[in-house]
Design a protein around this motif. Structure first.
Motif, PDB file in Angstrom:
ATOM      1  N   GLN A   1       0.811  -1.213   0.000  1.00 50.33           N
ATOM      2  CA  GLN A   1       0.000   0.000   0.000  1.00 50.33           C
ATOM      3  C   GLN A   1       0.846   1.265   0.000  1.00 50.33           C
ATOM      4  O   GLN A   1       0.523   2.232  -0.684  1.00 50.33           O
ATOM      5  CB  GLN A   1      -0.924   0.016   1.207  1.00 50.33           C
ATOM      6  N   ASN A   2       1.934   1.297   0.744  1.00 49.76           N
ATOM      7  CA  ASN A   2       2.666   2.546   0.934  1.00 49.76           C
ATOM      8  C   ASN A   2       3.958   2.651   0.144  1.00 49.76           C
ATOM      9  O   ASN A   2       4.449   3.768  -0.057  1.00 49.76           O
ATOM     10  CB  ASN A   2       2.975   2.756   2.416  1.00 49.76           C
TER      11      ASN A   2
ATOM     12  N   ALA B   1       6.570   7.884  -6.859  1.00 51.00           N
ATOM     13  CA  ALA B   1       8.016   8.121  -6.908  1.00 51.00           C
ATOM     14  C   ALA B   1       8.777   6.796  -6.923  1.00 51.00           C
ATOM     15  O   ALA B   1       9.754   6.641  -7.659  1.00 51.00           O
ATOM     16  CB  ALA B   1       8.440   8.969  -5.715  1.00 51.00           C
ATOM     17  N   TRP B   2       8.360   5.825  -6.098  1.00 51.82           N
ATOM     18  CA  TRP B   2       9.023   4.515  -6.100  1.00 51.82           C
ATOM     19  C   TRP B   2       8.825   3.800  -7.435  1.00 51.82           C
ATOM     20  O   TRP B   2       9.728   3.162  -7.948  1.00 51.82           O
ATOM     21  CB  TRP B   2       8.491   3.640  -4.967  1.00 51.82           C
TER      22      TRP B   2
ATOM     23  N   PHE C   1      11.205   1.697 -12.511  1.00 50.63           N
ATOM     24  CA  PHE C   1      11.064   1.446 -13.935  1.00 50.63           C
ATOM     25  C   PHE C   1      11.905   2.374 -14.818  1.00 50.63           C
ATOM     26  O   PHE C   1      11.849   2.284 -16.029  1.00 50.63           O
ATOM     27  CB  PHE C   1       9.590   1.539 -14.346  1.00 50.63           C
ATOM     28  N   CYS C   2      12.701   3.242 -14.220  1.00 48.36           N
ATOM     29  CA  CYS C   2      13.558   4.120 -15.025  1.00 48.36           C
ATOM     30  C   CYS C   2      14.988   3.644 -15.021  1.00 48.36           C
ATOM     31  O   CYS C   2      15.463   2.992 -14.191  1.00 48.36           O
ATOM     32  CB  CYS C   2      13.501   5.552 -14.510  1.00 48.36           C
TER      33      CYS C   2
END
Length: 49
Positions: free
Chosen positions: A35-36, A42-43, A48-49
């Motif tokens: 959930q967090n 941002a995570w 994925f970058c």
């Protein structure tokens, strides 16, 4: 989840009450992380970058 409980009980020699508490905290921590942490944009961008 019988396999998870069996592994915990044999590996750590837990009583049935301790096994229930361990499973409860396992799911509680997992739910918090999903959930967090994983739901945070941002995570997701960092992963994925």
């Amino acid at each position: 989840m019988a396999t998870f409980q069996f592994m915990l009980a044999t590996l750590f020699k837990l009583s049935p009450g301790q096994l229930d508490q361990t499973e409860f905290w396992f799911y509680r921590i997992g739910g918090y992380l999903i959930q967090n942490v994983l739901d945070d944009p941002a995570w997701l961008a960092l992963m994925f970058c």
